[in-house]
Each structure stands twice: as structure tokens, then as C-alpha cells.
Design a protein around this motif. Structure first.
Motif, short mmCIF file in Angstrom:
data_model
loop_
_atom_site.label_atom_id
_atom_site.label_comp_id
_atom_site.label_asym_id
_atom_site.label_seq_id
_atom_site.Cartn_x
_atom_site.Cartn_y
_atom_site.Cartn_z
N ARG A 12 -9.00 40.34 2.13
CA ARG A 12 -10.13 39.45 1.82
C ARG A 12 -10.75 38.96 3.12
O ARG A 12 -10.89 37.76 3.33
CB ARG A 12 -9.64 38.25 0.98
N VAL A 37 -5.86 36.81 5.42
CA VAL A 37 -7.00 37.54 4.85
C VAL A 37 -6.85 39.04 5.09
O VAL A 37 -7.34 39.85 4.31
CB VAL A 37 -8.37 37.03 5.40
N ALA A 42 -12.12 31.97 1.61
CA ALA A 42 -10.74 32.02 1.10
C ALA A 42 -10.04 30.73 1.51
O ALA A 42 -10.49 30.02 2.41
CB ALA A 42 -9.99 33.22 1.69
#
Lengths: 415, 167
Positions: free
Chosen positions: A246, A241, A251
Motif C-alpha cells: 500500500r 506500506v 494508510a
């Protein structure tokens, strides 16, 4: 050792009767190694006869009904635990249905971290260690996992089964990288680390904190006196991530490694559900190495070759690496093009991941593909085709473990 | 005295009834007691080791999950020793349960196909059915040969012998 480390993590063991399968001591041994303790949520025996209706899943086996009752005890808070380990016999359909539904039920209705596993009588403590280590890390070091920015001068070493990766990071930037095949664990780590230090232009003494991960994490970590020795689930989630930028929200991370694969459902950078493994090396990066060797191309050219091919032209099922190679040999003998074979190999590997692992985690976008195999262009293409989702391959995706380790290790710089 | 295999294999009520009528109940508890009191084994809580699912291969093939084979390593020898059997269908959990329905299916099949007298009876849901349930079991137990023991009055007091449980 911190006070957090000294306090045992209470894990509810929700199983179909692992004590009858000869694996219970292995479970206990793995839990001991991470200072965790299995507990068995208490329920009223009369509840066993009504739980199927209450839960909504009618099953004939008493221990599977007990699993549902225990899951309810965890969710309703009548049993206070830090995590849940759900496990049933491998090859039992009834057990697999209950295992998955109980896992989903706990995940949906509580914030207690859950892992699930199907065991055989040959399941060893070593197999379970990484999973339990990840589970206890989520419980003990949530504050560490919330770190989003690397600070100071730190390094990370990922001692993988096939390759060893190292990075040096400074003030949230990668300033040095090393990537070598794993031969002897410590020598390979030294080589990768030296390359990263050299590129960064810093000496080992200047490094403020080091983190290690991967199969050789303990050996390498102890050798270099690392501040952080951490399993791959936690580190790779964080690394993925971070590299994909992100860090907030949901996710899914798919890491196709040299020896096994990981599918991890991540929320705000913290791993939730995850699966590890694969039935055979046919579903891992090792298969690509063997196929490229047989096709006579370098592994770095294999991906570009696969992108040019049509997977539909070749039947390949790499459920087993031996059968996968047989498919390859048969296809080439029938005149298939190397490009089509390469494309089929990529599709076959991602198909195994889909069938064996993505069924056990909630796939939420973005789907972040990492690990050495993510650099083989045919792999993200095949995954996109199969899942009909956009697949994100961040820059330096092969260095995810080392980056995640350097990022998490920077928590020790502040301390 | 007949050695009577029971289903559920850990039903204390059934075991007690069988003892009261001068027969020997073959129950999983004795097998487990032998396991947990054996020295040189360290595999708590039941001391079932990875060797037990291998012993279970005598009753179920390798593709059958280890939980079934581990249980069958305990239950299979009881079935082999059985001279009669009582199978109670649809019992509630507190009447007895070994936890795995695949094991239940296999053990019932094995005892049925052994060719020994088998009483199959539904678990009662009403008081009247309960009387009938006990009567049928008593009738079945009385029909079994008792000549081997010859001193029925002592059976109820006698502790079950581990060596007689089919090992």
C-alpha cells in the motif's frame, strides 16, 4: 556527512511555556543531536487578544493563545520553518485540547511535518530523540522515503527492546530471516544477522548496504558499519506500506512493540502525524508475555487461545501492568476460562492504543497492524472489533523494521 | 513601605505605580533576573531546572502540571512575602501575562486567602474608567503603611533589591 545533514533543520517550537517546566535544555539537547534548531515564530502581541476569535478556540491561558498565533504564523508563511514541534504539559486538559487542535490545523492547512508531545518535568532528551529524528528525516530525506522497490543485496537489522530481527533482501525479495530474543544488544544482533545470512546463503561481505533501526540502532549500526541508522517511525512506516503493498495513498500503521507502541499516519509511504509511547507496559507486547506466562502457555499459542475466548466475560484494564495482572489473577480466581482472559488481554491492549494514541492521529484506512504482537491472532480481532475497520496484517509483519531498513538501505546501493 | 504582590505578576505598569507611591512591587521579573544571573546553572533561557517544579510542590500537588509548578516556584515566594496585593481582572496581554491560566487561578487564590489587603479591580476599557482605575489604585497604595521606609522621595529612583523580593 552530506550537505543536507550539515544544514540545521528549523523546527518551530509551539509550546505552552516549556521554559518554565525545567525541560527546555532536554528539548535543546535532543534537537542538537539531530542537527535541528528550535525557532519561535514571531507574532504581534496585540494579536494575542484576538487570536481566540480568529482561530475559533477560546482559551484563558496566554501561552495557549500564543500557540495558536504561532501555528497561524507557520501556516500563513510569515515564519519559514521545516517542521513543527507542538508540546504542552502532561495532565493539562486545556493544553491537550489546544495541542491537538493546533496539530490538526497545521496538518490540514500546510505540508509542514508536525509532531506533538505532552511533557512532564522528567521528560528527557532520549525520550524526544526518536521523535525529532523522525521529524528531521522527513525534512532531509524525503527522496529516500520515496523508495518503493528494494534493489541489490541489502540487509536490515531491527534491534528492538524485546526481540532482534534481521532480514537479507535481494531484488525486492526477502531471502533470509533471523528473529531472536534481545539479551545483549550486539550479540543478539550478530545472532539474528547470522541466521538471516545463513538462510539467504550469502556472506556478510557480499551485503552491499545495511540499515539498522530500533532501540539499539546506534550501537548495532556502528558495530556493523551500517550505511543507514534510522529511527523506527520512518523505517516502520516504510516497511509497513511495503509489506502490505500500500505504498500509494493514505494508510495508518499501528506497531505494537515489546516496550512501546507507535501509531503513524502515512501518506504515500511518508509518515505524517505519529505518536509513540503508552503510559505503561500494560499497553505493549510485554503485557502479552506476562499474561501468557501466567496462563502457562507459550506466547506463540496465546493468540489462538484468545480467538476462542470472549473478552466480555472478563473485566480487564491494563492501563497499568500491575493492575492488569491483578485483574487476571482475580478473574482466574473467580473461575474465568484462560481463553476469555487471553481475549480480554488482547482487547485491553488495543483499547489502550485506541484511548492513548489513536486520538492523536487521523485514522485512515487501510489500518496496517505490525510488530511482534500482530502475530497474536486475538490482537487484530480485538482491534477490528474496537475500531470497526478492517485490519491488515501483512506477511512478515513482525519483521517490518528489518525489512524497512533493508529497503531504505538499498538507496545506498544505487549511490 | 509595603511589599505589594501584583496580578498580572509581570505588569510593568502596575509595578511602576507601586514604586511611585513608595512601596515595593513584588514582580516575577526580579525572580527571573536572579535565575538567569545565577552562576552554576545552565538551563536556558530562564534557568529553570527540573528542581523548580519540585519546589513548586509547596504550592501545588504532584498531579498539577510541571508548567504550573515551575511558575509557582517563582511566584509562590512572592506571595509568601506579600503584605498587600493588587489584582487586575481581564487585562490585555500587553498589560502583563504569565501564560498559564491555571497558574493565574492558583496565585489569585493564594493571595486572596493570605489575609492581606487586596484591591481587586477591572481593567479599564474607556478613558473615564482609566482615570477611575488609577485613582483607586493610588487610593489603595496610600492606605498602605509606609513607616518602614520613611524616605518616599528616594523610592522611585531606587533599583528594586532582589533580596527583598521574598527569597
Amino acid at each position: 556527512m552530506s550537505s543536507e545533514e550539515l544544514k540545521p533543520v528549523k523546527i518551530a517550537l509551539v509550546s505552552c511555556g516549556s521554559e518554565y517546566s525545567g525541560v527546555q535544555p532536554e528539548f535543546e539537547s535532543a534537537a542538537d543531536k539531530v542537527n535541528a534548531k528550535f525557532v519561535y515564530p514571531e507574532i504581534d502581541i496585540a494579536y494575542m487578544d484576538t487570536i481566540s476569535r480568529d482561530f475559533g478556540l477560546e482559551v484563558a491561558s496566554g501561552d495557549l493563545r500564543l500557540m495558536m498565533a504561532r501555528a497561524k504564523a507557520v501556516v500563513e508563511g510569515t515564519t519559514n520553518v521545516d517542521g513543527v514541534f507542538i508540546t504542552t504539559c502532561f495532565r493539562c486538559a486545556e493544553g491537550a485540547i489546544v495541542r491537538n487542535e493546533v496539530r490538526r490545523y497545521i496538518h490540514k492547512n500546510s505540508s509542514v511535518p508536525v509532531i506533538s508531545y505532552s511533557f512532564t518535568e522528567r521528560t528527557s532528551a532520549g525520550t524526544l530523540l526518536t521523535r525529532l529524528e523522525a521529524l528531521t528525516t522527513i525534512v532531509r530525506h524525503k527522496h529516500l522515503l520515496t523508495r518503493e522497490i528494494q534493489s541489490g543485496l541489502t540487509a536490515g537489522i531491527d534491534s528492538g527492546s524485546t526481540t532482534t530481527k534481521a532480514v537479507v533482501m535481494k531484488d525486492n525479495e526477502i531471502i533470509g530471516k533471523g528473529w531472536v530474543p534481545t539479551t545483549k544488544v550486539i550479540e543478539s544482533a550478530e545472532e539474528a544477522y547470522s541466521l538471516a545470512l545463513k538462510e539467504a546463503g550469502v556472506s556478510i561481505e557480499e551485503i552491499q548496504a545495511l540499515g539498522t533501526t530500533g532501540y539499539g540502532r546506534f550501537l548495532v549500526g556502528n558495530h556493523f558499519k551500517a550505511q543507514l541508522i534510522q529511527e523506527e517511525i520512518t523505517v516502520n512506516s516504510k516497511g509497513a506500506v511495503y509489506l502490505a503493498n500500500r505504498q500509494k495513498g493514505s494508510a495508518t500503521v499501528i506497531d505494537i512493540g515489546g516496550m512501546d507502541n507507535k501509531a503513524i499516519s502515512v501518506e504515500d509511504g511518508i509518515p505524517g502525524m505519529f505518536t509513540m509511547g503508552g503510559i505503561c507496559a500494560g499497553a505493549s507486547g510485554r503485557f502479552f508475555e506476562m499474561i501468557s506466562k501466567r496462563l502457562g502457555v507459550d506466547i506463540t499459542d496465546f493468540g489462538a487461545m484468545a480467538v476462542k475466548g470472549m473478552q466480555e466475560n472478563v473485566f480487564m484494564n491494563s492501563y497499568c501492568i500491575v493492575f492488569g495482572i491483578q485483574s487476571l489473577v482475580n478473574s482466574l480466581a473467580k473461575g474465568a476460562s484462560p481463553e476469555d482472559v487471553a481475549a480480554a488481554a488482547c482487547y485491553s491492549v488495543v483499547e489502550q492504543i485506541y484511548e492513548q494514541q489513536l486520538q492523536e492521529v487521523d485514522v485512515k484506512e487501510p489500518l496496517i497492524l505490525v510488530g511482534g504482537s500482530s502475530l497474536i491472532e486475538g490482537v487484530p480481532k480485538a482491534l477490528t472489533k474496537l475500531l470497526k475497520l478492517n485490519v491488515l496484517v501483512p506477511k512478515n509483519s513482525h519483521l517490518i523494521g528489518a525489512v524497512g531498513a533493508a529497503l531504505l538501505a538499498s538507496g545506498f546501493v544505487d549511490e | 513601605m509595603a511589599k505589594v504582590f501584583i496580578y498580572p505578576a509581570n505588569s510593568l505598569i502596575l509595578a511602576d505605580l507601586i514604586e511611585r507611591f513608595g512601596h515595593k512591587p513584588l514582580v516575577i521579573m526580579n525572580q527571573i533576573r536572579e535565575k538567569v544571573t545565577s552562576i552554576s546553572l545552565d538551563s536556558p533561557p530562564l534557568n529553570i531546572t527540573p528542581e523548580d517544579p519540585k519546589l513548586g510542590l509547596r504550592y501545588a500537588a504532584i498531579e498539577v502540571p510541571p508548567g504550573v509548578r515551575g511558575r509557582m516556584a517563582l511566584i509562590g515566594p512572592l506571595i509568601e512575602a506579600a503584605e498587600a496585593s493588587i489584582i487586575v481582572e481581564n487585562p490585555p496581554t500587553n498589560f502583563g501575562c504569565v501564560g498559564c491560566n491555571r497558574t493565574n487561578e492558583l496565585m489569585k487564590y493564594l493571595i486572596r486567602s493570605k489575609g492581606v489587603p487586596v484591591l481587586e479591580i477591572k481593567y479599564p476599557e474607556l478613558d473615564e474608567e482609566a482615570h477611575d482605575f488609577v485613582s483607586k489604585i493610588v487610593e489603595f497604595l496610600k492606605s498602605l503603611p509606609k513607616e518602614k521606609l520613611g524616605h518616599d522621595e528616594k523610592v522611585a529612583d531606587k533599583e528594586p533589591s532582589e533580596k527583598e523580593t521574598g527569597k
